[in-house]
Scaffold this active site. Structure first.
Site, PDB file in Angstrom:
ATOM      1  N   HIS A  66      40.668  45.030  45.484  1.00 31.14           N
ATOM      2  CA  HIS A  66      39.370  44.549  44.991  1.00 31.14           C
ATOM      3  C   HIS A  66      39.481  43.082  44.560  1.00 31.14           C
ATOM      4  CE1 HIS A  66      35.543  45.193  42.563  1.00 31.14           C
ATOM      5  NE2 HIS A  66      36.009  44.068  42.069  1.00 31.14           N
ATOM      6  N   GLU A  67      40.482  42.790  43.713  1.00 36.67           N
ATOM      7  CA  GLU A  67      40.638  41.427  43.204  1.00 36.67           C
ATOM      8  C   GLU A  67      41.107  40.467  44.286  1.00 36.67           C
ATOM      9  OE1 GLU A  67      39.556  40.520  40.375  1.00 36.67           O
ATOM     10  OE2 GLU A  67      39.092  42.551  39.705  1.00 36.67           O
ATOM     11  N   HIS A  70      38.235  39.116  46.208  1.00 34.59           N
ATOM     12  CA  HIS A  70      37.582  38.010  45.495  1.00 34.59           C
ATOM     13  C   HIS A  70      38.333  36.700  45.737  1.00 34.59           C
ATOM     14  CE1 HIS A  70      34.575  40.259  43.382  1.00 34.59           C
ATOM     15  NE2 HIS A  70      35.432  40.968  42.677  1.00 34.59           N
TER      16      HIS A  70
END
Length: 379
Positions: A66-67, A70
């Site tokens: 997820h990170e 980003h």
């Protein structure tokens, strides 16, 4: 949030783990191992514990994905990435600057929940396939749990409240409509504080009704949202205050530099480096910056190893912000906070022409704040 244990790099992005991750791993493993015996009795206890631990680790890898999404999209949109840290409440991708446009903000913020959603669907499909092939079991149970928790992460992060990804999307929408990133930040952080108080209220209610553990975690998450949203609001105010102020207004000009060939022993003994500053730029033979050496770090080198050059103990230039003197000072703030040196080197034509520390920026902020206050009273 600083990393406690570095794990290396993925696609050139530094990955670290905070010690608090151990808490969430233990809590998740205990929760999974505790639910397995009811659904799948008569198994050896070690199978419950091993499967629970593996499920917790895979979930952390899901948070990392997820990170990382980003970070990768941010880098593609021209935003420098300092690294990723996994910690108690998930993960943080540390960006050195803000998104340049509302559209870039949408892309950077929106990819995280999308990745979690896709992971939730993937784990759900795998659970269905394994269930059809092998029947119900610990693996199917764990895959189903991973599907559910990733979907929960996607939905929660999509809530329109800073610092969640949905808050970034809300900020981008308001920014696009009003043209004011400061107003957009105020709206998003206000929503974040409101959501935080709601979660704290619900958490306290759950504690009073007997669901102490769930209530405690909701209250902790609520407190985190309030604290982070408030901090973001303060940072936005500082950026507004520093709007139009160049780096050269804050930097200390003509810094004393250290030749890269100088040994640690000579550096510590040379009078020009005593009692002046706590760190000095390191330059090569052509006076180009290659890093920053900290006096305290150099003093910690054992006597028997002080014949090594200062480059062996310096912070490399890649980890130090190097703005141009005419760059906006506001852009240096996030980079300064995330840098291990906690200072920036102003570079012009390949040479170091100044240094900027948090104290330098605080001095400028104090002057601007007092000047604004004086003008407000005068008019």
């Amino acid at each position: 949030m600083k990393a406690t244990f570095p794990l290396g790099r993925v696609a050139g992005i530094r990955i670290g783990v905070h010690w608090s991750v151990l808490v969430i791993v233990i809590v998740l493993a205990l929760g999974l191992a505790g639910r397995f015996p009811d659904a799948h009795p008569d198994r050896p206890p070690w199978q419950y514990w091993l499967t629970g631990l593996l499920g917790a680790v895979v979930f952390l890898l899901s948070l990392l994905a997820h990170e990382l999404s980003h970070a990768l999209v941010a880098r593609r949109n021209g935003v420098d990435v300092d690294g990723i840290t996994l910690w108690l409440l998930g993960g943080i991708a540390r960006l050195r600057s803000e998104a340049p446009t509302p559209a870039a903000e949408v892309r950077i913020a929106g990819v995280g929940p999308l990745v979690s959603l896709l992971l939730g669907v993937l784990f759900g499909v795998l659970a269905g396939l394994f269930g059809a092939l092998y029947g119900a079991g610990l693996v199917v149970e764990t895959l189903a749990w991973l599907a559910g928790i990733n979907l929960l992460v996607a939905v929660f992060n999509a809530l329109p409240a800073a610092p969640l990804d949905g808050g970034r999307l809300l900020r981008a929408l308001v920014w696009r409509r009003t043209g004011s990133p400061l107003r957009a930040t105020a709206v998003a952080t206000g929503a974040g504080r409101a959501l935080g108080w709601v979660l704290i209220g619900v958490g306290l209610y759950l504690v009073l009704t007997g669901a102490a553990l769930s209530g405690f975690w909701l209250a902790v998450i609520g407190w985190f949202l309030i604290a982070t949203a408030t901090a973001e609001g303060g940072q936005a105010h500082l950026r507004e205050l520093l709007s139009g102020v160049p780096v050269r207004r804050a930097m200390g000009p003509d810094p004393v530099t250290v030749p890269a060939s100088l040994t640690v022993a000579r550096f510590l003994a040379a009078p020009e480096y005593r009692y002046r500053h706590s760190a000095f730029p390191v330059v090569d033979g052509e006076q180009r910056p290659v890093g920053l050496v900290n006096v305290k770090t150099a003093a910690g080198v054992p006597e028997t190893e002080r014949d090594s050059p200062v480059t062996s103990v310096m912070i490399p230039i890649e980890d130090i912000p190097t703005p141009h003197p005419d760059d906006p000072l506001a852009r240096v703030l996030p980079a300064l906070d995330s840098s291990p040196a906690h200072r920036a080197l102003a570079v012009e034509n390949g040479r170091v022409v100044g240094t900027v520390t948090s104290s330098d920026i605080s001095r400028v902020i104090s002057w601007l704040a007092s000047s604004s206050s004086w003008r407000a009273r005068a008019f």
